[in-house]
Design an enzyme around this catalytic site. Structure first.
Site, PDB file in Angstrom:
ATOM      1  N   GLU A  45       0.820  -1.213   0.000  1.00 55.16           N
ATOM      2  CA  GLU A  45       0.000   0.000   0.000  1.00 55.16           C
ATOM      3  C   GLU A  45       0.859   1.269   0.000  1.00 55.16           C
ATOM      4  O   GLU A  45       0.395   2.323  -0.427  1.00 55.16           O
ATOM      5  CB  GLU A  45      -0.985  -0.023   1.181  1.00 55.16           C
ATOM      6  CG  GLU A  45      -2.039  -1.136   1.000  1.00 55.16           C
ATOM      7  CD  GLU A  45      -2.930  -1.375   2.216  1.00 55.16           C
ATOM      8  OE1 GLU A  45      -2.419  -1.263   3.356  1.00 55.16           O
ATOM      9  OE2 GLU A  45      -4.118  -1.680   2.022  1.00 55.16           O
ATOM     10  N   ASP A  96     -11.676  -6.435  -3.367  1.00 53.00           N
ATOM     11  CA  ASP A  96     -12.458  -7.668  -3.353  1.00 53.00           C
ATOM     12  C   ASP A  96     -13.861  -7.357  -2.842  1.00 53.00           C
ATOM     13  O   ASP A  96     -14.154  -6.225  -2.470  1.00 53.00           O
ATOM     14  CB  ASP A  96     -11.786  -8.714  -2.444  1.00 53.00           C
ATOM     15  CG  ASP A  96     -11.610  -8.189  -1.031  1.00 53.00           C
ATOM     16  OD1 ASP A  96     -10.571  -7.565  -0.759  1.00 53.00           O
ATOM     17  OD2 ASP A  96     -12.554  -8.352  -0.222  1.00 53.00           O
TER      18      ASP A  96
HETATM   19  N1  LIG Z   1     -12.190  -8.594   2.658  1.00 49.25           N
HETATM   20  C1  LIG Z   1     -11.405  -7.833   3.467  1.00 49.25           C
HETATM   21  N2  LIG Z   1     -11.553  -7.897   4.808  1.00 49.25           N
HETATM   22  C2  LIG Z   1     -10.791  -7.138   5.626  1.00 49.25           C
HETATM   23  N3  LIG Z   1      -9.836  -6.269   5.190  1.00 49.25           N
HETATM   24  C3  LIG Z   1      -9.670  -6.172   3.845  1.00 49.25           C
HETATM   25  C4  LIG Z   1      -8.778  -5.385   3.057  1.00 49.25           C
HETATM   26  C5  LIG Z   1      -7.841  -4.317   3.555  1.00 49.25           C
HETATM   27  N4  LIG Z   1      -6.563  -4.760   4.208  1.00 49.25           N
HETATM   28  C6  LIG Z   1      -5.839  -5.781   3.490  1.00 49.25           C
HETATM   29  C7  LIG Z   1      -5.221  -6.707   4.518  1.00 49.25           C
HETATM   30  C8  LIG Z   1      -5.978  -8.025   4.426  1.00 49.25           C
HETATM   31  C9  LIG Z   1      -5.604  -9.076   5.421  1.00 49.25           C
HETATM   32  S1  LIG Z   1      -4.109  -9.965   5.188  1.00 49.25           S
HETATM   33  C10 LIG Z   1      -3.808 -10.156   3.520  1.00 49.25           C
HETATM   34  C11 LIG Z   1      -3.004 -11.417   3.195  1.00 49.25           C
HETATM   35  O1  LIG Z   1      -1.702 -11.332   3.698  1.00 49.25           O
HETATM   36  C12 LIG Z   1      -0.727 -11.894   2.833  1.00 49.25           C
HETATM   37  C13 LIG Z   1       0.445 -12.396   3.646  1.00 49.25           C
HETATM   38  O2  LIG Z   1       0.257 -13.783   3.898  1.00 49.25           O
HETATM   39  C14 LIG Z   1      -5.443  -5.949   5.829  1.00 49.25           C
HETATM   40  O3  LIG Z   1      -4.396  -5.003   6.059  1.00 49.25           O
HETATM   41  C15 LIG Z   1      -6.732  -5.209   5.582  1.00 49.25           C
HETATM   42  C16 LIG Z   1      -9.027  -5.711   1.747  1.00 49.25           C
HETATM   43  N5  LIG Z   1     -10.037  -6.647   1.661  1.00 49.25           N
HETATM   44  C17 LIG Z   1     -10.437  -6.952   2.940  1.00 49.25           C
END
Ligand SMILES: Nc1ncnc2c(CN3C[C@H](CCSCCOCCO)[C@@H](O)C3)c[nH]c12
Length: 228
Positions: free
Chosen positions: A12, A196
């Protein structure tokens, strides 16, 4: 004027660091803070790492240690409102914590004593965002963001948050930034591009669109800086 720009994940803030090109790196509290200048503005940039506790620490540090006078959050979010789609940029009007729950004592979801269910973002920063969006022909959505320490990837939970908080998008850090900036009287705003739909496909969609949506949000923040 010293402006903090905060994200939660490295993806980000990478578009920001790439844009500014040169910056100093300061290590503090198991994290890194990047300082630079841009058109007369002093900037301090950081990603908090995921979740409300990390976001609270970083927001407080940006203000109390680095002296930020305004704070802009840039990142991605899951859509709750069916009218929001991948790539849409949302500016938050207010933020709430969907997983803060002492309803056992008759309080509404998201409420604790001496607090409030919603914290509003700074109206003048929002107005500036709309001015920039209009001038640059960018379509900017406005809505409520529900924050919690969970990646939402389930239709039932998604609907519950959407209905309970009338929220348009969900993420894991914004409401922490809101509580910290409100308490420290620092104007703030939260910008999120949709990655998403917070449903059963959210994980795949997030993986596919994190980088491109993070860029969308970062580009909007950069456009805002030219008007600050
Ligand atoms: N549906 C959703 N529910 C909640 N939050 C979000 C967000 C926003 N940010 C992205 C990140 C998602 C969690 S970890 C990602 C995977 O990590 C990868 C490393 O293994 C966290 O910082 C919140 C985007 N879609 C979401």
């Amino acid at each position: 004027m010293k402006i903090a720009i905060m994200g939660a994940m490295v993806e980000e803030i990478t578009p920001l660091l790439d844009f500014f090109g040169s910056y100093e790196t300061i290590a503090f509290a198991k994290n890194r803070y990047y300082t630079t200048t841009y058109k007369g503005l002093e900037l301090v940039i950081a990603y908090s790492k995921i979740g409300k506790v990390n976001a609270s620490l970083t927001a407080t540090t940006l203000i109390e240690k680095f002296g930020a006078e305004q704070l802009l959050f840039s990142g991605v979010a899951g859509a709750l409102n069916p009218n929001l789609h991948v790539g849409d940029v949302l500016v938050a009007t207010a933020l709430t914590q969907h997983d803060l729950d002492i309803t056992a004592f008759g309080h509404p979801h998201g409420y604790v004593p001496e607090g409030s269910v919603y914290v509003e973002t700074d109206a003048s920063l929002r107005a500036l965002a709309h001015k920039v969006a209009h001038a640059q022909n960018i379509s900017l959505q406005e809505g409520i963001i529900a924050t919690g320490d969970q990646f939402i990837c389930d239709g039932t939970k998604k609907e519950w948050i959407y209905k309970t908080f009338n929220a348009d998008a969900t993420e894991m850090e914004g409401a922490s930034v809101a509580v910290v900036c409100d308490a420290l009287k620092i104007p703030f705003c939260v910008f999120r591009a949709i990655s998403d739909a917070a449903d059963m496909d959210a994980g795949f969609s997030f993986d596919e669109f994190l980088v491109s949506s993070a860029k969308e949000s970062a580009q909007f923040i950069i456009a805002m800086l030219d008007e600050l």
